[in-house]
Design an enzyme around this catalytic site. Structure first.
Site, PDB file in Angstrom:
ATOM      1  CE  LYS A 175     -25.978 100.559 -48.366  1.00 32.21           C
ATOM      2  NZ  LYS A 175     -25.722 100.443 -46.914  1.00 32.21           N
ATOM      3  NE  ARG A 216     -15.702 101.344 -50.833  1.00 31.02           N
ATOM      4  CZ  ARG A 216     -16.305 101.079 -49.664  1.00 31.02           C
ATOM      5  NH1 ARG A 216     -17.561 100.682 -49.623  1.00 31.02           N
ATOM      6  NH2 ARG A 216     -15.667 101.196 -48.527  1.00 31.02           N
ATOM      7  CG  ASP A 265     -25.654  92.142 -48.561  1.00 31.77           C
ATOM      8  OD1 ASP A 265     -26.699  92.824 -48.562  1.00 31.77           O
ATOM      9  OD2 ASP A 265     -24.549  92.612 -48.243  1.00 31.77           O
ATOM     10  CG  PHE A 281     -13.275 102.264 -45.762  1.00 30.15           C
ATOM     11  CD1 PHE A 281     -13.222 100.946 -45.329  1.00 30.15           C
ATOM     12  CD2 PHE A 281     -14.516 102.874 -45.855  1.00 30.15           C
ATOM     13  CE1 PHE A 281     -14.382 100.251 -44.995  1.00 30.15           C
ATOM     14  CE2 PHE A 281     -15.682 102.198 -45.524  1.00 30.15           C
ATOM     15  CZ  PHE A 281     -15.598 100.873 -45.084  1.00 30.15           C
ATOM     16  CE1 TYR A 314     -37.619  99.646 -25.020  1.00 26.28           C
ATOM     17  CE2 TYR A 314     -38.417  97.395 -24.795  1.00 26.28           C
ATOM     18  CZ  TYR A 314     -37.370  98.298 -24.854  1.00 26.28           C
ATOM     19  OH  TYR A 314     -36.076  97.866 -24.762  1.00 26.28           O
ATOM     20  CG  PHE A 329     -19.891  95.421 -48.368  1.00 22.67           C
ATOM     21  CD1 PHE A 329     -19.576  96.355 -49.350  1.00 22.67           C
ATOM     22  CD2 PHE A 329     -20.321  95.889 -47.141  1.00 22.67           C
ATOM     23  CE1 PHE A 329     -19.704  97.718 -49.106  1.00 22.67           C
ATOM     24  CE2 PHE A 329     -20.456  97.256 -46.898  1.00 22.67           C
ATOM     25  CZ  PHE A 329     -20.146  98.169 -47.887  1.00 22.67           C
ATOM     26  CB  THR A 330     -16.074  97.147 -45.891  1.00 25.30           C
ATOM     27  OG1 THR A 330     -17.343  97.787 -46.012  1.00 25.30           O
ATOM     28  CG2 THR A 330     -15.185  97.569 -47.049  1.00 25.30           C
TER      29      THR A 330
END
Ligand code: PM9
Length: 477
Positions: free
Chosen positions: A260, A384, A217, A451, A74, A126-127
């Site tokens: 990614k 997009r 980012d 979306f 943990y 970005f969303t």
């Protein structure tokens, strides 16, 4: 095939996952039942899945072996310390907090770094990033260079920040009213466009003069580094890791979706140098994610991410990745299909405005195009454009982005060049019958990040272009 222009896969395939093609009649029914939203199709009904490169990566034998070494304690898992040391080595930040994925990190950063009413300038939105910024009272402000909004313009580093836009914002609003500058490397919704090292340096210089922090980012930072090596003078002999390290020396911290460029299926993290911010982040991570030594991740997932990040920095890996995406773009361009230029790191973006000139933007041309591409070929892609952009929080009106696109997103190490050919043939075939793509209207519009789960139906057909559903010729694949 030119082996230098399009290098072969730098791996051998050890495990395979069969895919199947459902019949074209079934696909017509499936997309209608899914409300013309490709997110709502079962993966089993998809032939080639280019919905996203997020979490869809194939892991290496080393990563799978690493997962067996997961320490599921943990607190204080050895995999956390491994991940921490890899991230410190690659990015150079003092502190790292694991999160379940990128938006977990965005949630925490937005809460600790934004005072309601402050501006958050960024190189295109970005969303999920903008959602968390706005949810915490921030006002998103686009400072990307104008070139990024011009789909057909083929110039390098279209992800760059326009320094005049940033300077004007600082002068107009005052540095104290700017939470931080958010720099995405690369810029997803601009077509995966990279930011140059020169631009990062200049942003750093300008913000330092005003005491403003910069957060990157980092989600596709390895792809960005490849473009710097390939196209920015002075970097041709540097390793990808050296370039990444220099990039992040111009930031105070970063968020990253490991799904990614971390080449894993789940995971993310938040980094920073500032002691106070770190203390606040540690206090919040236990509320939303878990102990600071695992965030939202299992020990085995942290191990896979640590190994994946190291693999992503290898030149052969990233060269093949970029060039495979470029191959698909080259095939489409040669056939006259309108795409965002230049082709970016993770995807080829179809320019739906030029693909479907008979549809106005309020008929959701990109959504309609993505739906039709699935119906005619079994290839899944993603809208997009105006649907992804959502509504203005204050006025309630639709944001109307200049870019209205369909993203053909290539998962890492999953598909071959032959798959790219099948996708190219499907898109080219559809382009020849583009006037048969019908506009859509909402039948269900979610209040946030619409979306993902929105549903649509086809609008009544304009008599002059009337074509019955189902008359479009289908690919024989
Ligand atoms: N990107 C993508 O498909 C998955 C969610 S939207 C379908 O492109 C950037 C640049 C991203 C991103 C996710 C996130 C959020 C942050 N920044 O999905 O929460 O492209 O891990 O990351 C998606 P998570």
């Amino acid at each position: 095939m030119d082996l230098f222009k399009y290098p072969a896969e730098p791996f051998r395939i050890k495990v395979v996952e069969p895919v199947k093609m459902v019949s074209c009649n079934d696909r017509e029914r499936i997309i209608k039942e899914a409300g013309y939203n490709t997110f709502l199709i079962s993966s089993e009904d998809v032939y080639i899945d280019l919905l996203t490169d997020s979490g869809t990566n194939a892991m290496s034998d080393s990563q799978w072996a690493g997962m067996m070494k997961g320490d599921e304690a943990y607190a204080g898992s050895r995999n956390f310390f491994h991940l921490e040391s890899v991230i410190q080595d690659c990015f150079g930040f003092k502190y790292m907090i694991p999160t379940h994925q990128g938006r977990g990190a965005e949630n925490i950063l937005s809460q600790i770094a934004i005072t309601p009413g402050q501006y958050v300038p960024g190189n295109m939105y970005f969303t999920t990033t903008r959602y968390h910024q706005e949810r915490n009272g921030g006002i998103f402000y686009d400072i990307i260079c104008d070139e990024a909004h011009d789909a057909g313009l083929n110039v390098p580093f279209k992800g760059n920040i326009d320094l005049d836009k940033l300077r004007n914002l600082i002068n107009e609003k005052g540095a104290e009213n700017i939470a931080y500058v958010c720099v995405a490397v690369t810029v997803n919704l601009a077509g995966g466009q990279p930011v140059s090292m020169e631009n990062m340096r200049a942003v750093r210089e300008l913000t330092q003069q005003h005491g403003i922090k910069v957060f990157f980012d980092a989600t596709r930072c390895v792809e960005n580094a490849y473009y710097i090596k390939e196209q920015e003078p002075g970097f041709e002999h540097k390793s990808i890791k050296e370039i990444v390290r220099e990039m992040f020396s111009y930031a105070d911290g970063c968020t990253m979706s490991g799904k990614k460029d971390g080449i894993v299926n789940i995971g993310g993290f938040l980094c920073m140098n500032d002691d106070d911010l770190f203390t606040q982040a540690k206090e919040l991570v236990v509320v939303y994610e878990g102990m600071p030594s695992y965030g939202g991740m299992a020990g085995r997932d942290m191990e896979a991410l640590a190994i994946g990040l190291e693999e992503a920095m290898q030149y052969e890996y990233i060269e093949h990745r970029i060039k495979q995406v470029r191959y698909l773009g080259d095939r489409l361009r040669e056939a006259g299909v309108p795409i965002i230029e230049p082709v970016g790191g993770h995807a080829v973006f179809l320019d739906a405005k030029r693909f479907c000139p008979h549809l106005s933007q309020d008929q959701f041309p990109a959504q309609a195009l993505a739906a039709k591409l699935y119906a005619v070929s079994g290839v899944r892609s993603m809208e997009r454009g105006i649907v992804s952009a959502g509504r203005d929080k204050v006025t309630g009106k639709n944001h109307v982005p200049k870019l209205e696109t369909v993203r053909l997103t290539i998962p890492r190490r999953v598909y071959t060049y032959r798959h790219m050919d099948v996708v190219a043939d499907a898109v080219i075939n559809l382009f020849k019958q583009k006037e048969n793509i019908r506009g859509l209207k909402f039948v269900y519009e979610p209040r946030q990040l619409r979306f993902f789960t929105a549903r649509f139906e086809e609008v009544n057909v304009n008599k002059s272009t009337a074509v019955k559903s189902g008359t479009l010729a289908h690919n024989s694949i």
